[in-house]
Write a protein that holds these residues in place. Sequence first.
Motif, PDB file in Angstrom:
ATOM      1  N   GLN A  11       0.479  -9.348  -9.553  1.00 50.14           N
ATOM      2  CA  GLN A  11       0.247  -8.347 -10.602  1.00 50.14           C
ATOM      3  C   GLN A  11       1.010  -8.687 -11.876  1.00 50.14           C
ATOM      4  O   GLN A  11       0.526  -8.443 -12.979  1.00 50.14           O
ATOM      5  N   ALA A  12       2.189  -9.262 -11.704  1.00 50.57           N
ATOM      6  CA  ALA A  12       3.009  -9.612 -12.874  1.00 50.57           C
ATOM      7  C   ALA A  12       2.307 -10.650 -13.753  1.00 50.57           C
ATOM      8  O   ALA A  12       2.549 -10.723 -14.956  1.00 50.57           O
ATOM      9  N   LEU A  13       1.417 -11.418 -13.139  1.00 50.27           N
ATOM     10  CA  LEU A  13       0.651 -12.404 -13.923  1.00 50.27           C
ATOM     11  C   LEU A  13      -0.391 -11.716 -14.794  1.00 50.27           C
ATOM     12  O   LEU A  13      -0.924 -12.310 -15.727  1.00 50.27           O
ATOM     13  N   GLU A  40      -9.435 -11.468 -10.326  1.00 53.86           N
ATOM     14  CA  GLU A  40      -8.969 -10.306  -9.580  1.00 53.86           C
ATOM     15  C   GLU A  40      -8.784 -10.753  -8.137  1.00 53.86           C
ATOM     16  O   GLU A  40      -9.386 -11.736  -7.717  1.00 53.86           O
ATOM     17  N   VAL A  41      -7.948 -10.025  -7.412  1.00 60.31           N
ATOM     18  CA  VAL A  41      -7.685 -10.399  -6.029  1.00 60.31           C
ATOM     19  C   VAL A  41      -7.971  -9.213  -5.101  1.00 60.31           C
ATOM     20  O   VAL A  41      -7.584  -8.082  -5.390  1.00 60.31           O
ATOM     21  N   GLU A  42      -8.698  -9.489  -4.017  1.00 61.49           N
ATOM     22  CA  GLU A  42      -8.995  -8.468  -3.002  1.00 61.49           C
ATOM     23  C   GLU A  42      -8.231  -8.787  -1.726  1.00 61.49           C
ATOM     24  O   GLU A  42      -8.272  -9.913  -1.245  1.00 61.49           O
ATOM     25  N   ILE A  43      -7.570  -7.778  -1.222  1.00 63.25           N
ATOM     26  CA  ILE A  43      -6.820  -7.957   0.022  1.00 63.25           C
ATOM     27  C   ILE A  43      -7.189  -6.832   0.963  1.00 63.25           C
ATOM     28  O   ILE A  43      -7.221  -5.675   0.567  1.00 63.25           O
ATOM     29  N   THR A  44      -7.498  -7.174   2.216  1.00 61.59           N
ATOM     30  CA  THR A  44      -7.865  -6.095   3.134  1.00 61.59           C
ATOM     31  C   THR A  44      -6.645  -5.264   3.447  1.00 61.59           C
ATOM     32  O   THR A  44      -5.515  -5.736   3.434  1.00 61.59           O
ATOM     33  N   ALA A  89       6.524  -8.396  -2.329  1.00 58.97           N
ATOM     34  CA  ALA A  89       6.987  -9.190  -3.467  1.00 58.97           C
ATOM     35  C   ALA A  89       5.879 -10.117  -3.951  1.00 58.97           C
ATOM     36  O   ALA A  89       5.683 -10.289  -5.158  1.00 58.97           O
ATOM     37  N   ALA A  90       5.137 -10.684  -2.986  1.00 56.16           N
ATOM     38  CA  ALA A  90       4.038 -11.586  -3.352  1.00 56.16           C
ATOM     39  C   ALA A  90       2.972 -10.834  -4.134  1.00 56.16           C
ATOM     40  O   ALA A  90       2.425 -11.344  -5.116  1.00 56.16           O
TER      41      ALA A  90
END
Length: 284
Positions: free
Chosen positions: A171-173, A148-152, A165-166
């Motif tokens: 998410q597309a993965l 999972e990825v966390e982004i502030t 887009a990034a």
Amino acid sequence: AVKTAGKGTYRYFEPALYQRRLAKLRREAELRHAIGHEQLVLHYQPRVNAATGEMTSMEALVRWLHPVHGLLSPGEFIPLAEENGSIVALGGQVIEMACARLALWKKQGLAVVPVSVNVSACQICTGDVSRLLAAALQRHGLDAGLIEVEITESATMGEGSTALAALADIQALGIDLYVDDFGTGYSCLAELKRLRMDGLKIDRAFTSRLLNGPDDRALFTAIVSIARTFGMRIVAEGVETAEQLQALQHYACDEVQGYYISRPLPAEQAGALLGRKSLFVEHA
Ligand code: C2E
Ligand code: MG
Ligand code: MG
Ligand code: MG
């Protein structure tokens, strides 16, 4: 002794600013070296189902095992890494280490949960985080659901189409995205809809204020209900007491994370928690 005295005298006449710049340059060089030389380690903090205490994920939190200063927390070097761009290499290594650890846990026959990695805005803007993630998953034979990825919030707010887009590429993965530290930046609830993130990690400032009074509770309820409307999973960070946990259960948070449940742990200790029915039992 003479040499030491001489050095001391010399320093005395250095302008403070110059000294600080030197120290910073040195720290930068050390950090660049650290990234390539196994001085970075990940600790893992469990995230659990708010109702049952079952572990749902672990957050990977980087530490720098500095040869002189010992274990440094991210607050002491991440800002520098973000400033000078070495965060891209550092972040790449974090992804690699998290995947390698997951693969090891699987090999040991442990019941793995997804590992959540923190990703900086600078990494998102390079545009190839998704490729990095895909490559690491493949190299270690892992399902995309295991990362999972966390982004502030501040990293995503007002970003242009490249960032969006990034995020979509990630998410597309099949990787879920979480907004980290929600409520600390320029919170914009409309932005949540635009970004289509999978989950929201409510900053610990909100968790600690939850027991303060009706205003704070109302704010919390509002955040939860809007996130819910957007179909996001809701995680409360920084749970330190039984009272806070109870309140969060009452406000229907999906998951909780914090010292009350577990501190971030070295990989070995974190691995030992995998497969437990509940992390609440210890306090029962
Ligand atoms: P974060 O992603 O919001 O991580 C949660 C931070 O809160 C961690 O601090 C964790 O140890 C701390 N924490 C957890 N539970 C509690 C609690 O109950 N009470 C209190 N007071 N604190 C709690 P840590 O490990 O020092 O990390 C600080 C920040 O550094 C992270 O905040 C994250 O933004 C950043 N960071 C950590 N690892 C990485 C990384 O690999 N890459 C990037 N870009 N940033 C990272
Ligand atoms: Mg985080
Ligand atoms: Mg967090
Ligand atoms: Mg946070």
